[in-house]
Design a protein around this motif. Structure first.
Motif, mmCIF file in Angstrom:
data_model
loop_
_atom_site.group_PDB
_atom_site.id
_atom_site.type_symbol
_atom_site.label_atom_id
_atom_site.label_comp_id
_atom_site.label_asym_id
_atom_site.label_seq_id
_atom_site.Cartn_x
_atom_site.Cartn_y
_atom_site.Cartn_z
ATOM 1 N N SER A 2 51.033 28.477 -14.837
ATOM 2 C CA SER A 2 50.524 29.336 -13.762
ATOM 3 C C SER A 2 50.982 28.820 -12.408
ATOM 4 O O SER A 2 51.297 27.641 -12.248
ATOM 5 C CB SER A 2 49.002 29.415 -13.820
ATOM 6 N N THR A 3 51.045 29.727 -11.461
ATOM 7 C CA THR A 3 51.448 29.392 -10.102
ATOM 8 C C THR A 3 50.206 29.363 -9.233
ATOM 9 O O THR A 3 49.330 30.215 -9.376
ATOM 10 C CB THR A 3 52.413 30.477 -9.567
ATOM 11 N N THR A 4 50.150 28.404 -8.340
ATOM 12 C CA THR A 4 49.021 28.327 -7.415
ATOM 13 C C THR A 4 49.522 28.576 -6.004
ATOM 14 O O THR A 4 50.529 28.004 -5.598
ATOM 15 C CB THR A 4 48.379 26.920 -7.473
#
Length: 142
Positions: A2-4
């Motif tokens: 996932s990207t934050t």
């Protein structure tokens, strides 16, 4: 994986704030004079509508390019209804896609809008969690 996204929003005094962005550009947020601010920045709720239109607009622009479509002008009108009670939020949002041109391929442009609305636009998906969305595509043949 996932990207934050990590955004820092710093108080500038009175009612003004500054937010950074992964683009390297900064954004000023401020309340209007009616709420004790100086009106020198963007309003947070209205920014959400710009985010929605911008996210979907990027999808559509990319598809216009990919499909090699002829479009003279393209704009998105976002009309949102704010609830009366606090916390005030948008309960219904109308999103109008306006295409202008002398050689508009209505079918392909509609497909581009549908792909953005139904598949690609993450901000649209977030809005679906709290608002009823009405999508309109309007062709202006010139």
């Amino acid at each position: 994986m996932s990207t934050t996204n990590h955004i820092t929003t710093k108080w500038l005094g009175n009612m003004a704030f500054e937010s950074n962005n992964p683009s390297g550009q900064n954004l000023k947020i401020d309340a209007g004079p009616e709420n004790g601010g100086e009106g020198e920045g963007f309003r947070p709720k209205a920014l959400m509508l710009s985010s929605l239109a911008g996210c979907s607009g990027l999808d559509v622009a990319s598809l216009i390019k990919k499909m090699k479509l002829e479009v003279a002008n393209f704009s998105i009108e976002t009309i949102a209804n704010l609830t009366d009670e606090h916390p005030k939020y948008y309960d219904t949002v109308t999103i109008e896609y306006h295409f202008h041109g002398s050689n508009l391929s209505e079918e392909k442009l509609q497909k581009a809008v549908d792909l953005s609305v139904e598949k690609y636009c993450g901000v649209m998906e977030m809005f679906r969690k709290f608002a009823t969305l009405e999508i309109k595509t309007i062709f202006h043949h010139e």
